[in-house]
Write a protein that holds these residues in place. Structure first.
Motif, mmCIF file in Angstrom:
data_model
loop_
_atom_site.group_PDB
_atom_site.id
_atom_site.type_symbol
_atom_site.label_atom_id
_atom_site.label_comp_id
_atom_site.label_asym_id
_atom_site.label_seq_id
_atom_site.Cartn_x
_atom_site.Cartn_y
_atom_site.Cartn_z
ATOM 1 N N ASN A 128 0.819 -1.215 0.000
ATOM 2 C CA ASN A 128 0.000 0.000 0.000
ATOM 3 C C ASN A 128 0.852 1.263 0.000
ATOM 4 O O ASN A 128 0.331 2.373 -0.008
ATOM 5 C CB ASN A 128 -0.977 0.011 1.181
ATOM 6 C CG ASN A 128 -0.287 0.128 2.532
ATOM 7 O OD1 ASN A 128 0.944 0.085 2.617
ATOM 8 N ND2 ASN A 128 -1.077 0.269 3.581
ATOM 9 N N HIS A 171 -2.230 -2.210 -3.030
ATOM 10 C CA HIS A 171 -3.383 -2.652 -2.242
ATOM 11 C C HIS A 171 -3.018 -2.743 -0.768
ATOM 12 O O HIS A 171 -1.884 -3.063 -0.398
ATOM 13 C CB HIS A 171 -3.858 -4.029 -2.741
ATOM 14 C CG HIS A 171 -5.094 -4.518 -2.051
ATOM 15 N ND1 HIS A 171 -6.339 -3.961 -2.264
ATOM 16 C CD2 HIS A 171 -5.274 -5.516 -1.142
ATOM 17 C CE1 HIS A 171 -7.232 -4.589 -1.516
ATOM 18 N NE2 HIS A 171 -6.607 -5.530 -0.833
ATOM 19 N N ASP A 172 -4.003 -2.486 0.082
ATOM 20 C CA ASP A 172 -3.889 -2.589 1.532
ATOM 21 C C ASP A 172 -4.455 -3.943 1.952
ATOM 22 O O ASP A 172 -5.645 -4.214 1.771
ATOM 23 C CB ASP A 172 -4.676 -1.445 2.177
ATOM 24 C CG ASP A 172 -4.565 -1.427 3.693
ATOM 25 O OD1 ASP A 172 -4.127 -2.438 4.286
ATOM 26 O OD2 ASP A 172 -4.925 -0.396 4.302
#
Length: 328
Positions: free
Chosen positions: A33, A56-57
């Motif tokens: 992220n 992306h987290d």
């Protein structure tokens, strides 16, 4: 060609793992992220056909199309400056992120590895630290957000292993260093090198009698790789047992950099561990692994890397600007 997902892939250690798996012929799915990671650490891999990046987290639902053979969960703030600034995110990536990725591993029938840490031992009452030692940790102290996140990671990973029969691996990482560290991340080695490069006095917290054991990143990656491919599911210490006091280490940095700074002392932060040295008996016996790179050789490589950065990059690294921007 086997396929591996590496979270925290744009960070210091994650990026070196990406390099290793590419070298070994894997298809690498990198995920980050970028709250503490830096895309420049993996930009050399972006043109490769067997490398893909997901911004992306992992505390949110994780979906990766296609097969996965391995998942390495290395996403987490790992330095005091980071996790003291973002304690909630640190706990979430350890708890929710690990849970999400364990679920993905079940769906994909993938072997799962977590990056645990020597911090699960806290300020240890046993020295050197063996994997059987349960630790001396303050769960409500300033370091609790990181220490307990990692302890929870180990617990839920082992629960998935015993209850669901998932193939899992747990690596307990001790102090590691090398190229791509951030100079101002709060860890002693990059802090000392950063101060030396800026012509500042070296800051020691406490009286300097506390100890650390530093492992060069190439050695660490080799140990991680061997553990992943082994048949051993319990935690394994990976680190260099060569122990040194912080005061002596500061003198080594001054000698390496050829500078004339003096050492200044400040109060020791709360719950800072007084001793840190891995017992690597299990790594030697189970993995046939032990560190090969001596501290003098590793420090020279690391110093040469930082000295080679542009003045703009060096300033940016030292002032942590990217992290602050990402956090906002």
């Amino acid at each position: 060609m086997k396929r591996v997902l590496i979270t925290g892939a744009a960070g210091f250690l994650g990026s070196h793992l990406c390099d290793r798996f590419i070298k070994e012929g894997y298809r690498v799915v990198a995920m980050d992220n970028l709250i503490t990671g830096d895309l420049r650490n993996i930009e050399h891999l972006m043109p490769l056909a067997n490398f893909e990046f997901y911004h992306h987290d992992v505390t949110k639902f994780v979906h990766v199309p296609g097969d996965l053979d391995y998942i390495l969960h290395f996403a987490s703030p790992a330095s005091p400056i980071d996790y003291l600034k973002i304690p909630i995110q640190t706990l979430k990536v350890g708890a929710m992120g690990t849970h999400n990725l364990l679920g993905l591993a079940r769906v994909k029938n993938a072997r799962f590895m977590i990056a645990s840490t020597s911090e699960v031992y806290g300020d240890p009452l046993v020295h050197p630290q063996t994997e059987e030692y349960w630790g001396h940790v303050n769960p409500v102290g300033p370091r609790g957000c990181y220490d307990e996140a990692k302890r929870y990671q180990e617990a839920i990973t082992m629960a998935y292993h015993t209850y669901h029969g998932l193939e899992t691996r747990i690596v307990r990482i001790f102090n590691t260093y090398g190229p791509r560290m951030r100079l101002n991340d709060g860890r002693v080695l990059p802090a000392f090198i950063g101060q030396a490069l800026r012509g500042e006095d070296l800051t020691i917290f406490g009286d300097g009698s506390q100890t650390r054991s530093f492992c060069y990143v190439d050695d660490l990656v080799e140990g991680i790789y061997r553990l992943l491919l082994s048949d051993y599911a319990n935690p394994v210490n990976i680190g260099n047992p060569s122990e040194i006091t912080i005061k002596d280490f500061a003198e080594e940095i001054i000698k390496l950099t050829g500078t004339s700074q003096k050492v200044v002392y400040k109060p020791l932060p709360k719950d800072d561990p007084k001793q840190r040295q891995p017992d690597i008996t299990k790594a030697r016996e189970i993995l046939g692994w032990e560190p090969k790179v001596g501290r003098a050789e590793g420090l020279k490589k690391t110093y040469d890397y930082f000295r080679g950065l542009s003045k703009e990059r060096l300033y940016e690294e030292s002032n942590h600007r990217e992290f602050d921007a990402a956090r906002k």
